[in-house]
Design a protein around this motif. Structure first.
Motif, PDB file in Angstrom:
ATOM      1  N   GLU A   1       0.826  -1.315   0.021  1.00  0.00           N
ATOM      2  CA  GLU A   1      -0.114  -0.089   0.050  1.00  0.00           C
ATOM      3  C   GLU A   1       0.764   1.184   0.068  1.00  0.00           C
ATOM      4  OE1 GLU A   1      -3.327   2.039  -0.258  1.00  0.00           O
ATOM      5  OE2 GLU A   1      -3.277  -0.138  -0.434  1.00  0.00           O
ATOM      6  N   LEU A   2       2.153   1.211   0.622  1.00  0.00           N
ATOM      7  CA  LEU A   2       2.932   2.336   0.814  1.00  0.00           C
ATOM      8  C   LEU A   2       4.043   2.415  -0.424  1.00  0.00           C
ATOM      9  CD1 LEU A   2       3.765   2.303   4.717  1.00  0.00           C
ATOM     10  CD2 LEU A   2       2.031   3.604   3.264  1.00  0.00           C
ATOM     11  N   GLU A   3       4.026   1.484  -1.077  1.00  0.00           N
ATOM     12  CA  GLU A   3       4.995   1.188  -2.283  1.00  0.00           C
ATOM     13  C   GLU A   3       4.773   2.608  -3.264  1.00  0.00           C
ATOM     14  OE1 GLU A   3       6.832  -1.326  -5.592  1.00  0.00           O
ATOM     15  OE2 GLU A   3       5.250  -2.342  -4.324  1.00  0.00           O
ATOM     16  N   GLY A   4       5.532   3.410  -3.610  1.00  0.00           N
ATOM     17  CA  GLY A   4       5.476   4.363  -4.510  1.00  0.00           C
ATOM     18  C   GLY A   4       4.665   5.362  -4.257  1.00  0.00           C
ATOM     19  N   ILE A   5       4.405   5.812  -2.973  1.00  0.00           N
ATOM     20  CA  ILE A   5       3.680   7.028  -2.348  1.00  0.00           C
ATOM     21  C   ILE A   5       4.495   8.158  -2.859  1.00  0.00           C
ATOM     22  CG2 ILE A   5       5.004   6.985  -0.186  1.00  0.00           C
ATOM     23  CD1 ILE A   5       1.026   7.172  -0.701  1.00  0.00           C
ATOM     24  N   GLU A   6       5.836   8.197  -2.901  1.00  0.00           N
ATOM     25  CA  GLU A   6       6.332   9.598  -3.200  1.00  0.00           C
ATOM     26  C   GLU A   6       6.088   9.875  -4.709  1.00  0.00           C
ATOM     27  OE1 GLU A   6       9.189   6.224  -4.611  1.00  0.00           O
ATOM     28  OE2 GLU A   6       7.984   6.656  -2.756  1.00  0.00           O
ATOM     29  N   ASN A   7       5.225   9.078  -5.600  1.00  0.00           N
ATOM     30  CA  ASN A   7       4.843   9.642  -6.641  1.00  0.00           C
ATOM     31  C   ASN A   7       3.495   9.572  -6.598  1.00  0.00           C
ATOM     32  OD1 ASN A   7       7.644   9.262  -7.745  1.00  0.00           O
ATOM     33  ND2 ASN A   7       7.144   7.207  -8.090  1.00  0.00           N
ATOM     34  N   ASP A   8       2.519   9.536  -5.461  1.00  0.00           N
ATOM     35  CA  ASP A   8       0.949   9.632  -5.531  1.00  0.00           C
ATOM     36  C   ASP A   8       0.746  10.801  -6.008  1.00  0.00           C
ATOM     37  OD1 ASP A   8      -1.555   8.185  -4.231  1.00  0.00           O
ATOM     38  OD2 ASP A   8      -1.322  10.132  -3.507  1.00  0.00           O
ATOM     39  N   GLU A   9      -0.302  11.014  -6.489  1.00  0.00           N
ATOM     40  CA  GLU A   9      -0.941  12.427  -7.163  1.00  0.00           C
ATOM     41  C   GLU A   9      -1.466  13.132  -5.967  1.00  0.00           C
ATOM     42  OE1 GLU A   9      -3.971  11.424  -9.936  1.00  0.00           O
ATOM     43  OE2 GLU A   9      -2.709  10.400 -11.490  1.00  0.00           O
ATOM     44  N   LYS A  10      -1.806  12.317  -5.055  1.00  0.00           N
ATOM     45  CA  LYS A  10      -2.547  13.368  -4.101  1.00  0.00           C
ATOM     46  C   LYS A  10      -1.458  14.140  -2.893  1.00  0.00           C
ATOM     47  CE  LYS A  10      -5.985  13.598  -0.587  1.00  0.00           C
ATOM     48  NZ  LYS A  10      -7.341  12.623   0.194  1.00  0.00           N
ATOM     49  N   ILE A  11      -0.635  13.029  -2.478  1.00  0.00           N
ATOM     50  CA  ILE A  11       0.384  13.445  -1.489  1.00  0.00           C
ATOM     51  C   ILE A  11       1.684  13.425  -1.970  1.00  0.00           C
ATOM     52  CG2 ILE A  11      -1.365  13.025   0.317  1.00  0.00           C
ATOM     53  CD1 ILE A  11       0.172  10.289   0.921  1.00  0.00           C
ATOM     54  N   GLY A  12       1.952  12.932  -3.080  1.00  0.00           N
ATOM     55  CA  GLY A  12       3.508  12.700  -3.528  1.00  0.00           C
ATOM     56  C   GLY A  12       4.190  13.735  -3.565  1.00  0.00           C
ATOM     57  N   HIS A  13       3.746  15.154  -3.793  1.00  0.00           N
ATOM     58  CA  HIS A  13       4.611  16.568  -3.775  1.00  0.00           C
ATOM     59  C   HIS A  13       5.015  16.767  -2.277  1.00  0.00           C
ATOM     60  CE1 HIS A  13       0.499  17.616  -2.529  1.00  0.00           C
ATOM     61  NE2 HIS A  13       0.797  18.829  -2.165  1.00  0.00           N
ATOM     62  N   VAL A  14       4.445  16.163  -1.291  1.00  0.00           N
ATOM     63  CA  VAL A  14       5.138  16.606  -0.146  1.00  0.00           C
ATOM     64  C   VAL A  14       5.794  15.440   0.399  1.00  0.00           C
ATOM     65  CG1 VAL A  14       3.153  18.170   0.503  1.00  0.00           C
ATOM     66  CG2 VAL A  14       2.923  15.797   1.045  1.00  0.00           C
ATOM     67  N   VAL A  15       5.988  14.221   0.032  1.00  0.00           N
ATOM     68  CA  VAL A  15       6.830  13.291   0.204  1.00  0.00           C
ATOM     69  C   VAL A  15       8.202  13.275  -0.338  1.00  0.00           C
ATOM     70  CG1 VAL A  15       7.085  10.702   0.301  1.00  0.00           C
ATOM     71  CG2 VAL A  15       4.718  11.812   0.569  1.00  0.00           C
ATOM     72  N   ILE A  16       9.186  13.170   0.502  1.00  0.00           N
ATOM     73  CA  ILE A  16      10.748  13.368   0.161  1.00  0.00           C
ATOM     74  C   ILE A  16      11.388  12.284  -0.049  1.00  0.00           C
ATOM     75  CG2 ILE A  16      10.552  15.855   0.741  1.00  0.00           C
ATOM     76  CD1 ILE A  16      11.995  15.277   2.983  1.00  0.00           C
ATOM     77  N   ALA A  17      10.942  11.202   0.594  1.00  0.00           N
ATOM     78  CA  ALA A  17      11.525   9.649   0.542  1.00  0.00           C
ATOM     79  C   ALA A  17      10.488   8.687   0.421  1.00  0.00           C
ATOM     80  CB  ALA A  17      12.420   9.638   1.411  1.00  0.00           C
ATOM     81  N   PRO A  18      10.995   7.419   0.041  1.00  0.00           N
ATOM     82  CA  PRO A  18      10.139   6.275  -0.038  1.00  0.00           C
ATOM     83  C   PRO A  18       9.634   6.018   1.537  1.00  0.00           C
ATOM     84  CG  PRO A  18      11.961   5.860  -1.528  1.00  0.00           C
ATOM     85  CD  PRO A  18      12.137   7.028  -0.857  1.00  0.00           C
ATOM     86  N   ALA A  19       8.489   5.479   1.560  1.00  0.00           N
ATOM     87  CA  ALA A  19       8.074   4.824   2.729  1.00  0.00           C
ATOM     88  C   ALA A  19       8.986   3.648   3.159  1.00  0.00           C
ATOM     89  CB  ALA A  19       6.625   4.657   2.692  1.00  0.00           C
ATOM     90  N   GLU A  20       8.952   3.412   4.505  1.00  0.00           N
ATOM     91  CA  GLU A  20       9.645   2.352   5.289  1.00  0.00           C
ATOM     92  C   GLU A  20       8.570   1.581   6.101  1.00  0.00           C
ATOM     93  OE1 GLU A  20      13.785   2.842   6.259  1.00  0.00           O
ATOM     94  OE2 GLU A  20      13.276   4.852   5.931  1.00  0.00           O
ATOM     95  N   VAL A  21       8.620   0.116   6.066  1.00  0.00           N
ATOM     96  CA  VAL A  21       8.146  -0.641   6.796  1.00  0.00           C
ATOM     97  C   VAL A  21       8.981  -1.212   8.034  1.00  0.00           C
ATOM     98  CG1 VAL A  21       6.577  -2.362   7.447  1.00  0.00           C
ATOM     99  CG2 VAL A  21       5.967  -1.387   5.451  1.00  0.00           C
ATOM    100  N   LEU A  22       9.104  -1.003   9.191  1.00  0.00           N
ATOM    101  CA  LEU A  22      10.206  -1.207  10.111  1.00  0.00           C
ATOM    102  C   LEU A  22       9.992  -2.457  10.755  1.00  0.00           C
ATOM    103  CD1 LEU A  22      10.644   2.161  11.988  1.00  0.00           C
ATOM    104  CD2 LEU A  22      11.703   1.405   9.841  1.00  0.00           C
ATOM    105  N   GLY A  23       8.488  -2.905  10.797  1.00  0.00           N
ATOM    106  CA  GLY A  23       8.171  -4.408  11.605  1.00  0.00           C
ATOM    107  C   GLY A  23       7.549  -4.064  12.807  1.00  0.00           C
ATOM    108  N   VAL A  24       7.783  -5.194  13.431  1.00  0.00           N
ATOM    109  CA  VAL A  24       6.984  -5.297  14.973  1.00  0.00           C
ATOM    110  C   VAL A  24       7.791  -4.416  15.805  1.00  0.00           C
ATOM    111  CG1 VAL A  24       6.108  -6.695  16.544  1.00  0.00           C
ATOM    112  CG2 VAL A  24       6.061  -7.707  14.352  1.00  0.00           C
ATOM    113  N   THR A  25       6.988  -3.394  16.485  1.00  0.00           N
ATOM    114  CA  THR A  25       7.735  -2.538  17.624  1.00  0.00           C
ATOM    115  C   THR A  25       7.121  -3.022  18.854  1.00  0.00           C
ATOM    116  OG1 THR A  25       6.057  -0.692  17.050  1.00  0.00           O
ATOM    117  CG2 THR A  25       8.121  -0.840  15.800  1.00  0.00           C
TER     118      THR A  25
END
Length: 341
Positions: A228-252
């Protein structure tokens, strides 16, 4: 009124009895000189006031021009540079205005015949006395100077100071004023700022903590979130304010009834709250499509009578049921907590 003119008037009055005609001539001559001097003083004061207004206008123009040059030449993010330039412009303009008004006031006092030498000496002594009694005020100015010098925050930044969080609306060498989320306007002397957290310095991070139940496949849930988060930096709605790809860190975290998976994405300053809200909505919809549940707390209560008979368990805040058996632990009642997948 000049002292020599005053003496001339007194002499003219003394000679009225001796020679009235000559006295009238001298009085008229003195009055003419007095009016001329008074008009000259008024004109000079008016010119000083006019020059003061012009100087203030020139000061503002120079400060704005210098601020624009900083914006044109700097290679840092535009918002950061603009905030710092606005803060510097405000401080410089206020300081310059104080100097110009002080000089103009001294010139006016000197023009009306007051000797400003003793006045300046007295002001120095009074200022020294005030300095000893206003150490907190001096501390505010010194702290404000270092905040400005070190670029800790500026007008428009969102900061946390003394457990208060808000947007900085005004900054001077003496105080910092900010607007909290509920609209409260808070003013803090700079000397009382011992620790400041800048939530919008250079960049921000939208953090998403997603809870899933213990019965769900963790790896599968992480894959759904990552997709779901893949390519979010290119999203039409919010991609212009994202400056790096999203990361899934795991279980915290492993909670009482949930497993917490963390993901985050780097954004432009002050944009992380909107990005977080949008991504949490999308992640929830993706989990629903893949049959992954978001857990909720529930409690199972087992009831046992004294004669050994058992009753059906009553479940609170959940749908799980259970029955007590004669082999269960003895006692009139027992309570247990479990989780639902």
């Amino acid at each position: 009124m000049q002292p020599s003119s005053t003496f001339e008037l007194l002499n003219a009055v003394d000679t009225i009895a001796e020679d009235p005609g000559e006295a009238i001539v001298e009085a008229a001559s003195w009055f003419a000189r007095f009016v001329s001097a008074a008009l000259g003083s008024i004109i000079i004061i008016a010119v000083i006031i006019l020059l003061t207004l012009v100087a203030l206008r020139i000061l503002r123009s120079m400060v704005n021009r210098a601020s624009q040059r900083v914006l044109d030449r700097h290679d840092r993010p535009a918002r950061e540079v603009k905030l710092k330039a606005d803060t510097l412009a405000s401080v410089l303009e206020n300081a310059g205005r104080m100097v110009i008004v002080l000089i103009s006031t001294m010139m006016v006092l000197s023009n009306v015949g007051l000797n400003i030498g003793p006045l300046l000496a007295s002001a120095g002594v009074v200022g020294l006395a005030i300095g000893f009694g206003a150490q907190s005020l001096i501390r505010d100015f010194i702290s404000g100077f270092f905040i400005l010098l070190e670029d800790q925050f500026g007008v428009g930044d969102v900061i946390t100071v003394n457990e208060a969080t808000g947007t900085v609306e005004y900054f001077s060498l003496r105080r910092t004023s900010m607007r909290m989320l509920d609209g409260t306007f808070v003013t803090i002397p700079n000397g009382e700022i011992l620790q400041v957290s800048n939530l919008t310095k250079d960049w921000a991070r939208a953090i998403m903590d997603i809870d899933i139940s213990y019965g769900d496949d963790i790896d599968h849930a992480m894959e759904v979130i990552a997709d779901e988060l893949e390519g979010i930096e290119n999203d039409e709605k919010i991609g212009h304010v994202v400056i790096a790809p999203a990361e899934v860190l795991g279980v915290t975290a492993l909670g009482a009834y949930q497993v917490t998976i963390r993901a985050w994405v780097k954004t432009k300053p002050m944009e992380h709250w909107g990005v977080q809200r949008e991504l949490l909505k999308r992640i929830k919809q993706a989990l629903d499509r893949n049959g992954i549940t978001i857990p909720f707390p529930h409690q199972v209560t087992l009831v046992r009578s004294e004669d050994g008979d058992h009753e059906a368990a009553k479940t609170l805040y959940g749908r799980t049921s259970a029955r007590a058996t004669p082999d269960d632990q003895s006692g009139s009642a027992a309570t247990a907590s479990s989780s639902e997948g």
